[in-house]
Write an enzyme that holds these catalytic residues in place. Structure first.
Site, mmCIF file in Angstrom:
data_model
loop_
_atom_site.group_PDB
_atom_site.id
_atom_site.type_symbol
_atom_site.label_atom_id
_atom_site.label_comp_id
_atom_site.label_asym_id
_atom_site.label_seq_id
_atom_site.Cartn_x
_atom_site.Cartn_y
_atom_site.Cartn_z
ATOM 1 N N LYS A 59 0.823 -1.222 0.000
ATOM 2 C CA LYS A 59 0.000 0.000 0.000
ATOM 3 C C LYS A 59 0.847 1.257 0.000
ATOM 4 C CE LYS A 59 -4.491 -1.288 1.758
ATOM 5 N NZ LYS A 59 -5.581 -0.910 2.672
ATOM 6 N N LYS B 25 -4.413 -10.683 -7.003
ATOM 7 C CA LYS B 25 -5.639 -10.786 -6.210
ATOM 8 C C LYS B 25 -6.742 -9.897 -6.790
ATOM 9 C CE LYS B 25 -6.041 -8.478 -2.303
ATOM 10 N NZ LYS B 25 -6.057 -7.956 -0.930
ATOM 11 N N LYS C 36 -10.576 -4.186 -5.051
ATOM 12 C CA LYS C 36 -11.348 -2.993 -5.415
ATOM 13 C C LYS C 36 -10.440 -1.875 -5.910
ATOM 14 C CE LYS C 36 -11.932 -2.437 -0.491
ATOM 15 N NZ LYS C 36 -12.918 -2.693 0.537
HETATM 16 P P1 AMP Z 1 -10.538 -5.423 2.533
HETATM 17 O O1 AMP Z 1 -11.427 -5.091 1.407
HETATM 18 O O2 AMP Z 1 -9.093 -5.339 2.174
HETATM 19 O O3 AMP Z 1 -10.883 -4.689 3.798
HETATM 20 O O4 AMP Z 1 -10.780 -6.962 2.837
HETATM 21 C C1 AMP Z 1 -11.874 -7.429 3.585
HETATM 22 C C2 AMP Z 1 -11.893 -8.916 3.696
HETATM 23 O O5 AMP Z 1 -12.050 -9.524 2.405
HETATM 24 C C3 AMP Z 1 -10.619 -9.546 4.282
HETATM 25 O O6 AMP Z 1 -10.986 -10.642 5.099
HETATM 26 C C4 AMP Z 1 -9.879 -10.010 3.072
HETATM 27 O O7 AMP Z 1 -9.018 -11.097 3.361
HETATM 28 C C5 AMP Z 1 -11.011 -10.449 2.162
HETATM 29 N N1 AMP Z 1 -10.626 -10.343 0.745
HETATM 30 C C6 AMP Z 1 -10.336 -9.214 0.066
HETATM 31 N N2 AMP Z 1 -10.010 -9.498 -1.217
HETATM 32 C C7 AMP Z 1 -10.087 -10.848 -1.343
HETATM 33 C C8 AMP Z 1 -9.867 -11.777 -2.422
HETATM 34 N N3 AMP Z 1 -9.505 -11.358 -3.638
HETATM 35 N N4 AMP Z 1 -10.043 -13.087 -2.174
HETATM 36 C C9 AMP Z 1 -10.425 -13.540 -0.945
HETATM 37 N N5 AMP Z 1 -10.643 -12.717 0.101
HETATM 38 C C10 AMP Z 1 -10.481 -11.386 -0.077
#
Ligand code: AMP
Ligand code: TRP
Length: 345
Positions: free
Chosen positions: A124, A207, A210
Site C-alpha cells: 500500500k 488478487k 477494489k
Molecule cells: P478489505 O477489502 O481489504 O478490507 O478486505 C476485507 C476482507 O475480504 C478480508 O478478510 C480479506 O481477506 C477479504 N478479501 C479481500 N479481497 C479478497 C480476495 N480477492 N479473495 C479472498 N478474500 C479477499
C-alpha cells in the site's frame, strides 16, 4: 505497585470478530473470502461481531462524504448478504472507542521491526513509503486491538490477512509476557474454503481487488446481471478444456480461479465441480458460472439498493450494535488499563 488483577482463567468464550474497510466498493473476493463465511459462522455456536473499520480506512485519504456513504453501503452489503443484526453485533469501529484506546497500548507493545515486515504496508505504501501516513504503518496494531478488545477467539478472513493475524498473536503474547498475565487469548485465523484468495479476472497471478484500475478485473457486488455476465465471458482463460480432477488445475491459475469461484458460490468442493464439468470447454462453463453468479449476487445487490434508501435505519442498527459491543469492550479495556498501571475512577 499496582495489583495485577486476577486473570488466571484461560478459558475464553468462543467469539468471532472480523472487519472490512469501508473504502468503497465490495468485490466478489470480499464476499467469498469473508462475508459469506461471516454469515455461516453466525449460525454456529459462536458469538459474532462484524465491523466496518472506518478508522482503518482513513490510513489512506478518504473523502468524508464518501466515507459516510461507503460505511453505510458496506453495512447494507453485510445485512443483504445475510448478516442479521439480531444474531450478530454489527458496528462501525469509530463508535466503539475502546478499539482505538487498546490500539494505543498495542502501539507501545508492537515493535518497529515487526511492522516493517508487513507485506500489506509495503504494497500500500508503494515506492514512496516516506509519504505514507503513520497510521498506515501502525495499522496492524489497531487491527490486533479490534480483535483482542473482545477477547475474540476466531477471525474469519481471506488469505491476504494471515500475516496480520500472526502479528495479532505476537502482540497478545508479548503483552501477556511483559505484564506476566494470560489476559489476551491466542486468536485463531479461520481461512477456509475454495475461495480464500479470489484472483483478478484479467490476471490469475493478482488478487481480485477494489483498487485494481481495471474494472473488468473484478466483479463488484453492485454490478448488474449484464455486467457480471460480460465480465465472466471476457475473463482470461487458456485454450484447454476443463480437467476432471483438481490436480489438472495446478499450472492453470485462471482456470483454477474460475472453478474456485464456482465451487464457493455453489457450496461444493472443487472436485465436485470438476465431476460435473470435467472435459467441458470454457464456452460451456463460463455461461454456467455467469448464471450462478447472477443468481447468487443479484438478490444481494437488489437488497443493498433497497437498504441504501433507508440510511437512518442503517445508522440505528449501527448505534445499537455499538451499545451491545461496549458491554464487552468496556470491561476488557478497564482490565487492560489496570494491568498496564493506569489510574482510573
Ligand atoms: P478489505 O477489502 O481489504 O478490507 O478486505 C476485507 C476482507 O475480504 C478480508 O478478510 C480479506 O481477506 C477479504 N478479501 C479481500 N479481497 C479478497 C480476495 N480477492 N479473495 C479472498 N478474500 C479477499
Ligand atoms: N485488515 C483487514 C483488511 O484489510 C480489515 C480489518 C481490520 C480486520 N481489523 C480487522 C479483519 C480485524 C479482521 C479482524 O481486510
Amino acid at each position: 505497585m499496582s495489583e495485577t488483577p486476577n486473570t488466571t482463567s484461560t478459558v475464553f468464550t468462543p467469539r468471532v470478530f472480523s472487519g472490512i474497510q469501508p473504502s468503497g466498493g465490495l468485490t466478489l473476493g470480499n464476499y467469498l473470502g469473508a462475508i459469506k463465511r461471516f454469515v455461516s459462522m453466525q449460525e454456529a455456536a459462536f458469538e459474532t461481531i462484524y465491523c466496518m473499520v472506518d478508522l482503518h480506512a482513513i490510513t489512506v485519504w478518504q473523502d468524508p462524504k464518501e466515507l459516510v456513504h461507503n460505511t453505510r453501503e458496506l453495512a447494507a452489503g453485510f445485512i443483504a448478504s445475510g448478516i442479521s443484526p439480531e444474531k450478530s453485533i454489527l458496528i462501525n469501529q469509530s463508535q466503539v472507542p475502546e478499539h482505538a484506546q487498546l490500539g494505543w497500548i498495542f502501539n507501545c507493545v508492537a515493535r518497529m521491526g515487526w511492522m516493517q515486515r508487513m507485506t500489506q504496508f509495503k504494497d500500500k505504501a508503494g515506492k514512496n513509503a516516506q509519504n505514507a501516513s503513520l497510521g498506515l504503518f501502525g495499522y496492524p496494531a489497531l487491527m490486533a486491538a479490534d480483535i483482542l478488545v473482545y477477547h475474540a477467539t476466531h477471525v474469519p478472513v481471506g488469505e491476504d490477512q494471515k500475516q496480520h493475524l500472526e502479528l495479532t498473536r505476537d502482540i497478545a503474547a508479548k503483552f501477556n509476557h511483559d505484564y506476566e498475565t494470560n489476559f489476551f487469548p491466542m486468536t485463531e485465523p479461520v481461512i477456509e474454503g475454495a475461495a480464500t484468495r479470489v484472483m483478478s479476472l484479467r490476471d490469475g497471478s493478482k488478487k481480485m481487488s477494489k483498487s485494481d484500475p481495471s474494472d473488468a478485473s473484478r466483479i463488484n457486488m453492485t454490478d448488474t446481471a449484464d455486467t457480471i455476465a460480460k465480465k465472466i465471458r471476457k475473463a482470461k482463460t487458456d485454450p484447454d478444456g476443463l480437467p476432471s480432477e483438481a490436480k489438472g488445475l495446478e499450472l492453470r491459475p485462471e482456470a483454477r480461479n474460475l472453478i474456485n469461484i464456482y465451487a464457493a458460490l455453489s457450496d461444493q468442493s472443487v472436485n465436485q465441480v470438476l465431476t460435473e464439468y470435467g472435459g467441458a470447454q470454457f464456452g460451456t462453463f463460463k455461461p454456467a458460472l455467469a448464471d450462478l453468479a447472477v443468481a447468487k449476487l443479484s438478490p444481494i445487490s437488489d437488497e443493498m439498493a433497497r437498504l441504501m434508501n433507508e440510511p437512518a435505519e442503517i445508522d440505528k442498527i449501527l448505534a445499537r450494535g455499538a451499545q451491545q459491543a461496549r458491554e464487552i469492550t468496556v470491561p476488557i479495556l478497564k482490565k487492560a488499563y489496570d494491568i498496564v498501571g493506569m489510574i482510573r475512577a
